[in-house]
Write an enzyme that holds these catalytic residues in place. Structure first.
Site, short mmCIF file in Angstrom:
data_model
loop_
_atom_site.label_atom_id
_atom_site.label_comp_id
_atom_site.label_asym_id
_atom_site.label_seq_id
_atom_site.Cartn_x
_atom_site.Cartn_y
_atom_site.Cartn_z
N GLU A 145 0.85 -1.19 0.00
CA GLU A 145 0.00 0.00 0.00
C GLU A 145 0.89 1.25 0.00
O GLU A 145 1.89 1.32 0.71
CB GLU A 145 -0.90 0.01 1.24
CG GLU A 145 -1.81 1.24 1.32
CD GLU A 145 -2.64 1.29 2.59
OE1 GLU A 145 -3.70 1.94 2.59
OE2 GLU A 145 -2.21 0.70 3.61
N LYS A 219 -9.88 2.17 -2.43
CA LYS A 219 -10.09 1.71 -1.05
C LYS A 219 -11.50 2.08 -0.57
O LYS A 219 -11.88 3.26 -0.56
CB LYS A 219 -9.03 2.34 -0.15
CG LYS A 219 -8.97 1.79 1.27
CD LYS A 219 -7.78 2.41 2.00
CE LYS A 219 -7.54 1.79 3.36
NZ LYS A 219 -6.32 2.37 4.00
N CYS A 260 -5.69 -2.64 2.75
CA CYS A 260 -5.43 -2.42 4.17
C CYS A 260 -6.69 -2.52 5.04
O CYS A 260 -7.13 -3.63 5.36
CB CYS A 260 -4.73 -1.09 4.37
SG CYS A 260 -3.90 -0.95 5.98
#
Length: 388
Positions: A145, A219, A260
């Protein structure tokens, strides 16, 4: 006396209105010691709530009789039971059968990279790591990331690239595209800050073996946390949440993408499994507070819950810069929740094997998909449902 048998030792028949009400008696055998008239009356009027009865005289000298009953048991097959539970209704729309992958066994490379404030250096460094992984046989390479930029709200706007505008506006994705094409590998390109109009996203790009951009995941769940005295971070101060789950078919199978914090939400992983994913890839940068507690735990949970592979890739730890400190520990987890490969916090490239036949084995060992209770719960894939 064992439960299931009742004896009357009195010489009078208990009243139906007395506390000992015959209608409430639950027995498989009754032994009666009463005068003959009362005894016959009892045998005529007593009703046992089972299907078959047999009366036997067990002691002529003491006028003892036994009443035995045979209970009727109904056996239900596992298949009919599963059918009554409606497992197919546990996913709305019904889950897609996992497709046969183009390749059953291959090597994956997880490139845990050190990240600096020098963007050009980060891009060149990532290219070298990708080449080294390919030389070691990796057919799929996963990056961390935010690998081209320091991880901070101040840095995101400065390092952001307009991915849709093409090569000149996005040198990071241009490098990934060229590397995938020249090395003939699939690249899940970690994530970089993306600029689209007046919005910023944390975005993962996937490139096929011809260098084509075949998927872009923004995300979905932004990292907004506050653990007093430990860590406070709010991605939402600068970033916008993505709106679309991402599943992509590649030369190494069907892959679901998360970034994440997305890994904390089991619904997303369940949705990907219901769309037939073989592998979930999560570039991530857990921190020094939640990393030791949750990083491996969440990966193993997502893998074992959905009986598929989970791969994660973190930046290497940099405790000297004074900025965000990543936990590291990039990892590959198998469909039984087993850690197949991992590393510590330093820069490293992990090469490990994925064997999709193990998914079939584990799903045969534990046929969870056939045992879900669609009569009690379901998971709705809103995007698929609305497209029907």
């Amino acid at each position: 006396m064992r439960s299931g048998s009742i004896a009357f030792l009195s010489t009078t028949l208990p009243s139906y209105t007395s506390p000992v009400n015959l209608k409430t008696l639950r027995s498989s055998a009754v032994v009666v010691a009463t005068p003959l008239g009362h005894r016959l009356s009892l045998l005529r009027n007593f009703r046992v709530p089972q299907t078959d009865r047999k009366v036997n005289k067990i002691s002529p000298g003491h006028n003892l009789f036994s009443v035995t009953t045979t209970r009727t048991l109904t056996r239900v097959s596992a298949s009919s039971m599963a059918s009554s539970f409606s497992p197919e209704k546990a996913r709305v729309p019904p889950a897609i059968d996992t497709p046969i992958p183009p390749i059953s066994k291959f090597k994956i490379g997880l490139c845990q990279l050190s990240v600096t404030a020098d963007k050009e250096r980060n891009i060149a460094h990532a290219r070298v790591a990708i080449e080294e992984a390919a030389e070691k046989g990796a057919k799929l390479v996963l990056l961390p990331e935010i690998w081209n930029s320091p991880y901070s709200n101040d840095s995101f706007p400065v390092y952001a690239e307009d991915i849709d505008a093409g090569k000149d506006s996005s040198p990071s994705t241009a490098m990934l595209s060229e590397a995938a094409r020249s090395l003939k590998i699939t690249i899940v390109g970690g994530s970089i800050p993306e600029r689209c109009g007046d919005k910023l996203y944390n975005t993962c790009c996937v490139f096929d073996t011809d260098g084509n951009l075949i998927a872009k995941h923004r995300k979905i769940h932004l990292f907004d946390i506050n653990i007093p005295g430990k860590i406070t971070f709010e991605e939402s101060k600068t970033l916008t949440a993505g709106e679309t789950p991402t599943v992509v078919d590649t030369d190494v199978g069907r892959i679901g993408i998360g970034i994440c914090y997305d890994i904390r939400f089991q619904e997303l992983a369940m949705l990907y499994a219901a769309r037939g994913a073989h592998l979930l890839c999560y570039p991530g940068a857990f921190n020094m507070t939640t990393g030791p507690l949750h990083w491996e735990l969440l990966q193993r949970a997502r893998a074992v819950d959905n009986q598929l592979y989970v791969a994660t890739c973190s930046p290497a730890r940099d405790a000297e810069s004074g900025g965000y400190v990543a936990w590291g520990h990039s990892t590959l987890v198998g469909p039984f929740g087993e850690v197949l490969a991992t590393t510590e916090h330093d820069e490293a490239t992990i090469i490990s094997e994925i064997d999709y036949s193990l998914m079939d084995l584990r799903r045969t060992n534990l046929p969870l998909q056939k045992q879900r209770r669609g009569d009690l719960y379901n998971l709705v894939d809103v995007q698929r449902f609305n497209s029907q």
